[in-house]
Design a protein around this motif. Structure first.
Motif, PDB file in Angstrom:
ATOM      1  N   ALA A  76       0.846  -1.208   0.000  1.00 54.88           N
ATOM      2  CA  ALA A  76       0.000   0.000   0.000  1.00 54.88           C
ATOM      3  C   ALA A  76       0.877   1.252   0.000  1.00 54.88           C
ATOM      4  CB  ALA A  76      -0.927  -0.011   1.210  1.00 54.88           C
ATOM      5  N   ALA A 151      -7.920  -3.983   0.709  1.00 57.40           N
ATOM      6  CA  ALA A 151      -7.351  -3.075   1.716  1.00 57.40           C
ATOM      7  C   ALA A 151      -6.145  -2.327   1.158  1.00 57.40           C
ATOM      8  CB  ALA A 151      -6.944  -3.873   2.951  1.00 57.40           C
ATOM      9  N   THR A 152      -5.355  -3.002   0.331  1.00 56.83           N
ATOM     10  CA  THR A 152      -4.173  -2.355  -0.241  1.00 56.83           C
ATOM     11  C   THR A 152      -4.553  -1.253  -1.231  1.00 56.83           C
ATOM     12  OG1 THR A 152      -2.975  -4.437  -0.042  1.00 56.83           O
ATOM     13  CG2 THR A 152      -2.010  -2.799  -1.496  1.00 56.83           C
ATOM     14  N   LEU A 153      -5.569  -1.537  -2.037  1.00 61.45           N
ATOM     15  CA  LEU A 153      -5.943  -0.584  -3.082  1.00 61.45           C
ATOM     16  C   LEU A 153      -7.022   0.387  -2.634  1.00 61.45           C
ATOM     17  CD1 LEU A 153      -6.119  -2.926  -6.228  1.00 61.45           C
ATOM     18  CD2 LEU A 153      -4.141  -1.820  -5.221  1.00 61.45           C
ATOM     19  N   GLY A 154      -7.599   0.128  -1.458  1.00 58.66           N
ATOM     20  CA  GLY A 154      -8.684   0.993  -1.000  1.00 58.66           C
ATOM     21  C   GLY A 154      -9.983   0.759  -1.763  1.00 58.66           C
ATOM     22  N   ILE A 155     -10.227  -0.507  -2.097  1.00 58.00           N
ATOM     23  CA  ILE A 155     -11.492  -0.845  -2.769  1.00 58.00           C
ATOM     24  C   ILE A 155     -12.114  -2.012  -2.016  1.00 58.00           C
ATOM     25  CG2 ILE A 155     -10.799  -0.069  -5.064  1.00 58.00           C
ATOM     26  CD1 ILE A 155     -10.050  -2.947  -5.722  1.00 58.00           C
ATOM     27  N   ARG A 156     -13.341  -2.383  -2.378  1.00 61.68           N
ATOM     28  CA  ARG A 156     -13.965  -3.517  -1.705  1.00 61.68           C
ATOM     29  C   ARG A 156     -13.353  -4.814  -2.226  1.00 61.68           C
ATOM     30  NH1 ARG A 156     -19.657  -2.932  -3.471  1.00 61.68           N
ATOM     31  NH2 ARG A 156     -20.175  -4.659  -2.107  1.00 61.68           N
TER      32      ARG A 156
ATOM     33  N   PRO B  86      -1.907   2.522   5.984  1.00 62.00           N
ATOM     34  CA  PRO B  86      -1.790   1.736   4.750  1.00 62.00           C
ATOM     35  C   PRO B  86      -2.385   0.336   4.914  1.00 62.00           C
ATOM     36  CG  PRO B  86       0.272   2.855   5.240  1.00 62.00           C
ATOM     37  CD  PRO B  86      -0.616   3.070   6.424  1.00 62.00           C
ATOM     38  N   ALA B  87      -3.075  -0.090   3.880  1.00 54.31           N
ATOM     39  CA  ALA B  87      -3.700  -1.414   3.814  1.00 54.31           C
ATOM     40  C   ALA B  87      -4.835  -1.580   4.812  1.00 54.31           C
ATOM     41  CB  ALA B  87      -2.669  -2.537   3.989  1.00 54.31           C
ATOM     42  N   MET B  88      -5.370  -0.494   5.321  1.00 51.51           N
ATOM     43  CA  MET B  88      -6.534  -0.605   6.191  1.00 51.51           C
ATOM     44  C   MET B  88      -7.706   0.196   5.645  1.00 51.51           C
ATOM     45  SD  MET B  88      -5.717  -0.466  10.223  1.00 51.51           S
ATOM     46  CE  MET B  88      -6.852  -1.507  11.078  1.00 51.51           C
ATOM     47  N   ALA B  89      -7.460   0.917   4.555  1.00 45.73           N
ATOM     48  CA  ALA B  89      -8.504   1.809   4.047  1.00 45.73           C
ATOM     49  C   ALA B  89      -9.662   1.001   3.472  1.00 45.73           C
ATOM     50  CB  ALA B  89      -7.918   2.701   2.961  1.00 45.73           C
ATOM     51  N   GLY B  90     -10.854   1.498   3.716  1.00 49.39           N
ATOM     52  CA  GLY B  90     -12.025   0.889   3.098  1.00 49.39           C
ATOM     53  C   GLY B  90     -12.256   1.538   1.741  1.00 49.39           C
ATOM     54  N   SER B  91     -13.326   1.142   1.093  1.00 48.61           N
ATOM     55  CA  SER B  91     -13.588   1.710  -0.228  1.00 48.61           C
ATOM     56  C   SER B  91     -14.335   3.032  -0.093  1.00 48.61           C
ATOM     57  CB  SER B  91     -14.426   0.742  -1.062  1.00 48.61           C
ATOM     58  OG  SER B  91     -15.700   0.596  -0.482  1.00 48.61           O
ATOM     59  N   ARG B  92     -14.248   3.839  -1.153  1.00 45.36           N
ATOM     60  CA  ARG B  92     -14.965   5.114  -1.163  1.00 45.36           C
ATOM     61  C   ARG B  92     -16.464   4.878  -1.056  1.00 45.36           C
ATOM     62  NH1 ARG B  92     -11.468   6.541  -5.358  1.00 45.36           N
ATOM     63  NH2 ARG B  92      -9.901   7.954  -4.639  1.00 45.36           N
ATOM     64  N   SER B  93     -16.939   3.847  -1.771  1.00 48.79           N
ATOM     65  CA  SER B  93     -18.387   3.639  -1.798  1.00 48.79           C
ATOM     66  C   SER B  93     -18.909   3.299  -0.407  1.00 48.79           C
ATOM     67  CB  SER B  93     -18.747   2.548  -2.809  1.00 48.79           C
ATOM     68  OG  SER B  93     -18.012   1.389  -2.541  1.00 48.79           O
ATOM     69  N   THR B 158      -3.046   8.186   2.476  1.00 53.61           N
ATOM     70  CA  THR B 158      -3.046   7.728   1.090  1.00 53.61           C
ATOM     71  C   THR B 158      -4.256   8.293   0.349  1.00 53.61           C
ATOM     72  OG1 THR B 158      -4.142   5.716   1.818  1.00 53.61           O
ATOM     73  CG2 THR B 158      -1.767   5.610   1.535  1.00 53.61           C
ATOM     74  N   ARG B 159      -5.289   8.661   1.091  1.00 51.10           N
ATOM     75  CA  ARG B 159      -6.482   9.265   0.474  1.00 51.10           C
ATOM     76  C   ARG B 159      -6.910  10.460   1.303  1.00 51.10           C
ATOM     77  NH1 ARG B 159     -10.572   4.497  -1.144  1.00 51.10           N
ATOM     78  NH2 ARG B 159      -9.595   4.011  -3.118  1.00 51.10           N
TER      79      ARG B 159
END
Lengths: 179, 217
Positions: A76, A151-156, B86-93, B158-159
Motif C-alpha cells: 500500500a 485493503a491495499t488498493l482501498g477498494i472492496r 496503509p492497507a486498512m482503508a475501506g472503499s470510497r463507496s 493515502t487518500r
C-alpha cells in the motif's frame, strides 16, 4: 520469508533496530520491485520508486500495527509512492510516464503459465487496464486474498475479485485471439 | 542500481533518524479521543444552556438521541482513521454509504424530536435564529476538527480527501448533535437549512486541509 518473520522484524525496526531493516529489505525488496514494475512498466523508474518506497516505509513506520500482515502494508505504501509520483509528473506536465518504453518483465500468473509462452503473456498483460493488471498480479502472483487486495488498493474485496476475474478473462481472450 | 548499493544508501539515509517509535493505536481506540471531545462539548452545553423544552422531551429524546448520533459519528471517524493507515482503508463507496446513513440518522433524530416538541422561531425571526445556530454549530465543530486533523496527520494519508472529508463531515454532525441540546427549535424549516446546512463549513475547512496535505505530499 514468512509474514510472522517480517512482522517480528517490523516490530524490532519500530524499536530502532537497524539490523531489522536489513532483514526487511531482503524480505520485501524482490516483491516490491516486481510490484512497482507492474505499476510503472519501466525498470529504471521502478528502481527510483523502490528507493522512495523504503524511505516512505521508514517515515511511516509508526503506521504499522504490530500483528498485522507486513506485505500488504508495504504494498500500500509502494502504491502511494507510485501515485504521488504520477501526480507530481502530471503536475509538471512531463507526461513521460514511460508508457512508450518497451514493456519490462511483468510477473506471470502461474495459473496462466500454460496458456502461452512468457513473452506473449507479458504483452497480453500489458494490454489490460492498469487496475486489472494490479488485481491479477496481486492475486495470482503474490497470493494476496481479495480482502487484502481491497485493503491495499482501498477498494472492496468484491471489486478486487471482479477486476481479477475480468483481467483473467480478457487475458484468455487476447491469448486465444493471438493463436 | 546494485542491490547492495541501494541498501547502503538507504541505511545511510535512515540511520541518523532511526529513533524508536510507538506504533499508532488502533483506529477504534484513537477515535475515542474524538468521542471524548464531543461528550465534553455536549455536556458543556447541557450545563451552560440546555434547551428550554428538555423536560418535555425526556432523557431519551434529548440526551439519548444525541448519544446515538455520537455513536454513528464514532463509526465514521474510525473509517476516516483507518484510511490513514496503509492497507486498512475501506472503499470510497462504503464510506459514502456510511455518510449517507449518518445523515439519515440525524434526519430521523430531528423527526423524533419534532414529534414531541414542534417549536419554531417567531415569524420574521427565522434568519436571525437560523444563522445563530449555523454559526454555533460551525464553531463547535472546529475544535474536534483540529483534533481530527492531528490524529489523521499522524498516519499516512493515502487518500487525504476521503479521510479529511469524512472527518469534517463527522465533526459537523457531532456538533449538531451537541447543539440540538441547546436549540429548542425542531421545525424542519429551521433544522434542515440551518442545523444540517451548517455541515458545509467543516466540510470546506476539511477539504482545504486535504488539499494542503495533497499538495505537500
Amino acid at each position: 520469508m514468512t509474514e510472522q518473520q517480517l512482522s517480528a522484524l517490523m516490530t524490532a525496526y519500530q524499536q530502532g533496530d537497524i539490523h531489522a531493516f536489513d532483514g526487511l529489505y531482503q524480505g520485501l525488496r524482490p516483491r516490491l520491485q516486481k510490484y512497482l514494475l507492474v505499476l510503472t512498466r519501466g525498470r529504471s523508474h521502478a528502481g527510483d520508486l523502490l528507493q522512495e518506497t523504503f524511505l516512505q516505509i521508514h517515515r511511516s513506520r509508526r503506521t504499522y500495527l504490530p500483528g498485522r500482515p507486513v506485505v500488504p502494508w508495504a504494498f500500500a505504501i509502494a502504491r502511494h509512492v507510485y501515485l504521488m509520483d504520477v501526480r507530481k509528473r502530471t503536475r509538471m506536465r512531463t507526461q513521460e510516464i514511460v508508457l512508450d518504453d518497451p514493456l519490462p518483465e511483468i510477473p506471470v500468473p502461474p495459473e496462466a503459465e500454460g496458456l502461452a509462452e512468457k513473452e506473449r503473456l507479458q504483452k497480453a498483460l500489458g494490454q489490460l487496464p492498469a487496475d486489472q493488471i494490479e488485481a491479477v498480479t496481486l492475486h495470482h502472483v503474490w497470493g494476496f486474498t481479495f480482502e487484502e487486495i481491497g485493503a491495499t488498493l482501498g477498494i472492496r474485496g468484491v471489486t478486487a475479485k471482479v477486476r481479477a476475474f475480468r483481467g483473467m478473462k480478457r487475458l484468455k481472450e487476447i491469448l486465444g485471439a493471438g493463436r | 542500481m546494485a542491490e547492495q548499493d541501494l541498501l547502503t544508501r538507504l541505511k545511510s539515509e535512515i540511520g541518523p533518524d532511526l529513533t524508536p517509535v510507538r506504533p499508532l493505536g488502533a483506529p477504534g481506540s484513537r477515535a475515542l479521543w474524538m468521542v471524548a471531545t464531543w461528550i465534553v462539548l455536549g455536556g458543556g452545553i447541557l450545563v451552560v444552556g440546555p434547551r428550554p423544552d428538555i423536560g418535555a422531551l425526556g432523557a431519551w429524546r434529548s440526551v439519548g438521541f444525541s448519544l446515538v448520533e455520537v455513536a454513528v459519528c464514532f463509526v465514521l471517524v474510525v473509517i476516516g482513521l483507518r484510511s490513514s493507515i496503509p492497507a486498512m482503508a475501506g472503499s470510497r463507496s462504503s464510506a459514502l454509504v456510511w455518510m449517507a446513513g449518518a445523515l439519515a440518522v440525524h434526519v430521523l433524530v430531528a423527526w423524533g424530536t419534532l414529534e414531541r416538541s414542534a417549536m419554531a422561531p417567531q415569524p420574521g425571526d427565522e434568519w436571525r435564529t437560523g444563522l445563530a445556530c449555523g454559526v454555533g454549530i460551525a464553531v463547535l465543530s472546529l475544535a474536534p476538527l483540529g483534533l481530527g486533523t492531528v490524529l489523521l496527520r499522524r498516519g499516512l494519508l493515502t487518500r487525504p480527501f476521503l479521510a479529511f472529508g469524512l472527518t469534517g463531515f463527522t465533526c459537523g454532525l457531532a456538533a449538531e448533535a451537541a447543539w440540538r441540546l441547546h436549540c429548542e427549535y425542531s421545525a424542519w424549516g429551521h433544522v434542515l437549512p440551518f442545523h444540517l446546512g451548517a455541515l458545509v463549513l467543516p466540510l470546506l475547512v476539511a477539504s482545504a486541509a486535504a488539499m494542503l496535505v495533497a499538495r505537500r505530499a
